[in-house]
Design a protein around this motif. Structure first.
Motif, PDB file in Angstrom:
ATOM      1  N   GLY A 154       0.841  -1.187   0.000  1.00  0.00           N
ATOM      2  CA  GLY A 154       0.000   0.000   0.000  1.00  0.00           C
ATOM      3  C   GLY A 154       0.875   1.236   0.000  1.00  0.00           C
ATOM      4  N   TYR A 155       0.642   2.146  -0.940  1.00  0.00           N
ATOM      5  CA  TYR A 155       1.533   3.291  -1.116  1.00  0.00           C
ATOM      6  C   TYR A 155       0.846   4.609  -0.794  1.00  0.00           C
ATOM      7  N   HIS A 156       1.592   5.482  -0.117  1.00  0.00           N
ATOM      8  CA  HIS A 156       1.196   6.867   0.095  1.00  0.00           C
ATOM      9  C   HIS A 156       2.098   7.759  -0.741  1.00  0.00           C
ATOM     10  N   LEU A 157       1.684   8.991  -0.962  1.00  0.00           N
ATOM     11  CA  LEU A 157       2.544   9.949  -1.641  1.00  0.00           C
ATOM     12  C   LEU A 157       3.774  10.219  -0.775  1.00  0.00           C
ATOM     13  N   PRO A 158       4.951  10.390  -1.382  1.00  0.00           N
ATOM     14  CA  PRO A 158       6.188  10.502  -0.613  1.00  0.00           C
ATOM     15  C   PRO A 158       6.495  11.906  -0.091  1.00  0.00           C
ATOM     16  N   PHE A 159       5.472  12.608   0.353  1.00  0.00           N
ATOM     17  CA  PHE A 159       5.671  13.964   0.888  1.00  0.00           C
ATOM     18  C   PHE A 159       4.456  14.373   1.700  1.00  0.00           C
ATOM     19  N   ASP A 160       4.624  15.438   2.482  1.00  0.00           N
ATOM     20  CA  ASP A 160       3.518  16.043   3.229  1.00  0.00           C
ATOM     21  C   ASP A 160       2.982  17.237   2.449  1.00  0.00           C
ATOM     22  N   GLY A 161       1.731  17.566   2.672  1.00  0.00           N
ATOM     23  CA  GLY A 161       1.146  18.742   2.048  1.00  0.00           C
ATOM     24  C   GLY A 161       0.767  18.514   0.597  1.00  0.00           C
ATOM     25  N   ALA A 162       0.338  19.598  -0.056  1.00  0.00           N
ATOM     26  CA  ALA A 162      -0.156  19.530  -1.431  1.00  0.00           C
ATOM     27  C   ALA A 162       0.963  19.851  -2.414  1.00  0.00           C
ATOM     28  N   TRP A 163       1.256  18.935  -3.309  1.00  0.00           N
ATOM     29  CA  TRP A 163       2.248  19.090  -4.365  1.00  0.00           C
ATOM     30  C   TRP A 163       1.551  18.956  -5.719  1.00  0.00           C
ATOM     31  N   THR A 164       2.205  19.439  -6.757  1.00  0.00           N
ATOM     32  CA  THR A 164       1.651  19.373  -8.111  1.00  0.00           C
ATOM     33  C   THR A 164       2.390  18.331  -8.943  1.00  0.00           C
ATOM     34  N   VAL A 165       1.633  17.517  -9.650  1.00  0.00           N
ATOM     35  CA  VAL A 165       2.218  16.552 -10.582  1.00  0.00           C
ATOM     36  C   VAL A 165       2.532  17.295 -11.881  1.00  0.00           C
ATOM     37  N   VAL A 166       3.807  17.374 -12.241  1.00  0.00           N
ATOM     38  CA  VAL A 166       4.181  18.084 -13.467  1.00  0.00           C
ATOM     39  C   VAL A 166       4.590  17.132 -14.583  1.00  0.00           C
ATOM     40  N   ASN A 167       4.805  15.889 -14.252  1.00  0.00           N
ATOM     41  CA  ASN A 167       5.094  14.867 -15.262  1.00  0.00           C
ATOM     42  C   ASN A 167       4.587  13.534 -14.762  1.00  0.00           C
ATOM     43  N   GLY A 168       4.026  12.754 -15.676  1.00  0.00           N
ATOM     44  CA  GLY A 168       3.629  11.406 -15.319  1.00  0.00           C
ATOM     45  C   GLY A 168       2.146  11.142 -15.454  1.00  0.00           C
ATOM     46  N   SER A 169       1.840   9.885 -15.708  1.00  0.00           N
ATOM     47  CA  SER A 169       0.471   9.422 -15.863  1.00  0.00           C
ATOM     48  C   SER A 169       0.501   7.895 -15.953  1.00  0.00           C
ATOM     49  N   PRO A 170      -0.580   7.221 -15.590  1.00  0.00           N
ATOM     50  CA  PRO A 170      -0.610   5.765 -15.778  1.00  0.00           C
ATOM     51  C   PRO A 170      -0.876   5.373 -17.232  1.00  0.00           C
ATOM     52  N   TYR A 171      -1.120   6.374 -18.091  1.00  0.00           N
ATOM     53  CA  TYR A 171      -1.443   6.092 -19.482  1.00  0.00           C
ATOM     54  C   TYR A 171      -0.438   6.735 -20.432  1.00  0.00           C
ATOM     55  N   ARG A 172      -0.283   6.136 -21.587  1.00  0.00           N
ATOM     56  CA  ARG A 172       0.736   6.547 -22.543  1.00  0.00           C
ATOM     57  C   ARG A 172       0.607   8.005 -22.971  1.00  0.00           C
ATOM     58  N   ALA A 173      -0.608   8.474 -23.173  1.00  0.00           N
ATOM     59  CA  ALA A 173      -0.812   9.803 -23.748  1.00  0.00           C
ATOM     60  C   ALA A 173      -0.159  10.909 -22.933  1.00  0.00           C
TER      61      ALA A 173
END
Length: 288
Positions: free
Chosen positions: A82-101
């Motif tokens: 089971g995984y949690h995000l590796p930080f506290d607080g609100a961060w923005t995803v600037v790269n990445g997705s579970p899908y190719r597009a």
């Protein structure tokens, strides 16, 4: 050393002026073939980085042959831990997705499901002050947490931060593309890579057991990077180049599209994954 490598990378481009000699008899242009020798500067000064680049190219050919249609994806793989995000607080995803597009590294199977995280300020930018100073960035020095229980399988510390030339250009002052990094083993098939960490900020040791949510380092700007950020990926094995990336579904998180994200990133936000726990570019994410 960074300045010398930067000069060599520009100088070798003069070798392009010799290409007309392949079709035309302009002998004086042959002198420009010598400029390709500047390519050897980085090979000599950073053999490990060069080796990693070749290893990733090999992985791009070997992994598809090895796994074929069984390459891990959101339809055929669910993480055991089971995984949690590796930080506290609100961060923005600037790269990445579970899908190719919207994946920024789909063609590199080992980094197919990798994510880059930053913190955007009230001004919609990732920094406040001098954009060439790592300490001006909101995420710099922020605690990095273990995303799940595990054991420290590999680490590297003491590598310097890279310079920040601006305009999205990446440089690498470290002897490793990942810069200062941690590799955590969660089970035989799942390893977490946390990369580009702040120099001398790692607070765990090789072989140490860690708990989910435990601080293990701080966010930095080491390795091949254009600005301070946290690189995170889940991979099937310890090898950086020859372990396929795994789609990671985070437990108990809050995710939402970030209003005005296009002002920061001209690509705009990626489509929000329909299944809970998956995240993509342009989302504001945090642990619940």
């Amino acid at each position: 050393m960074e300045k010398l490598i930067r000069f060599a990378n520009y100088a070798k481009l003069l070798g392009l002026l010799a290409i007309p000699t392949l079709f035309l008899d302009i002998r004086w242009l042959n002198i420009f073939w010598l400029f390709w020798l500047f390519s050897l500067v980085e090979v000599i000064l950073k053999p490990r980085v060069t080796g990693q680049s070749f290893a990733m190219l090999a992985g791009m050919m070997i992994l598809p042959l090895r796994y074929g249609k069984n390459m891990p994806n959101v339809d055929n793989y669910q993480p055991a831990a089971g995984y949690h995000l590796p930080f506290d607080g609100a961060w923005t995803v600037v790269n990445g997705s579970p899908y190719r597009a919207a994946s920024h590294s789909w063609s590199i199977p080992s980094q197919r499901y990798a994510y880059d995280f930053i913190i955007l300020g009230a001004n919609g930018q990732s920094y406040d002050g001098d954009e060439h100073d790592a300490s001006s960035y909101h995420c710099y020095g922020q605690p990095v947490l273990a995303p799940a229980d595990g054991e420290v399988a590999e680490l590297l510390d003491g590598q310097p931060n890279s310079s920040i030339p601006g305009k999205g250009r990446a440089e690498c002052a470290a002897k490793d593309i990942r810069g200062n990094y941690l590799l955590l083993k969660h089970n035989d098939d799942e390893y977490s890579l946390l990369a580009h960490l702040q120099p001398h900020s790692l607070c765990v040791k090789l072989g140490e057991r860690v708990r989910r949510g435990q601080m293990v380092a701080r966010c930095g700007n080491s390795g091949n990077t254009s600005e301070p950020h946290l690189h995170y990926q889940l991979q099937k094995g310890a090898s950086f180049s020859f372990s396929p990336g795994l789609p990671v579904r985070f437990d108990d998180i809050i995710r939402q599209p970030l209003a005005g994200y296009r002002d920061y990133d001209p690509r705009g936000a990626a489509e929000t994954p329909s299944a809970d726990g998956y995240i993509a570019r342009g989302m504001l994410v945090q642990n619940a």
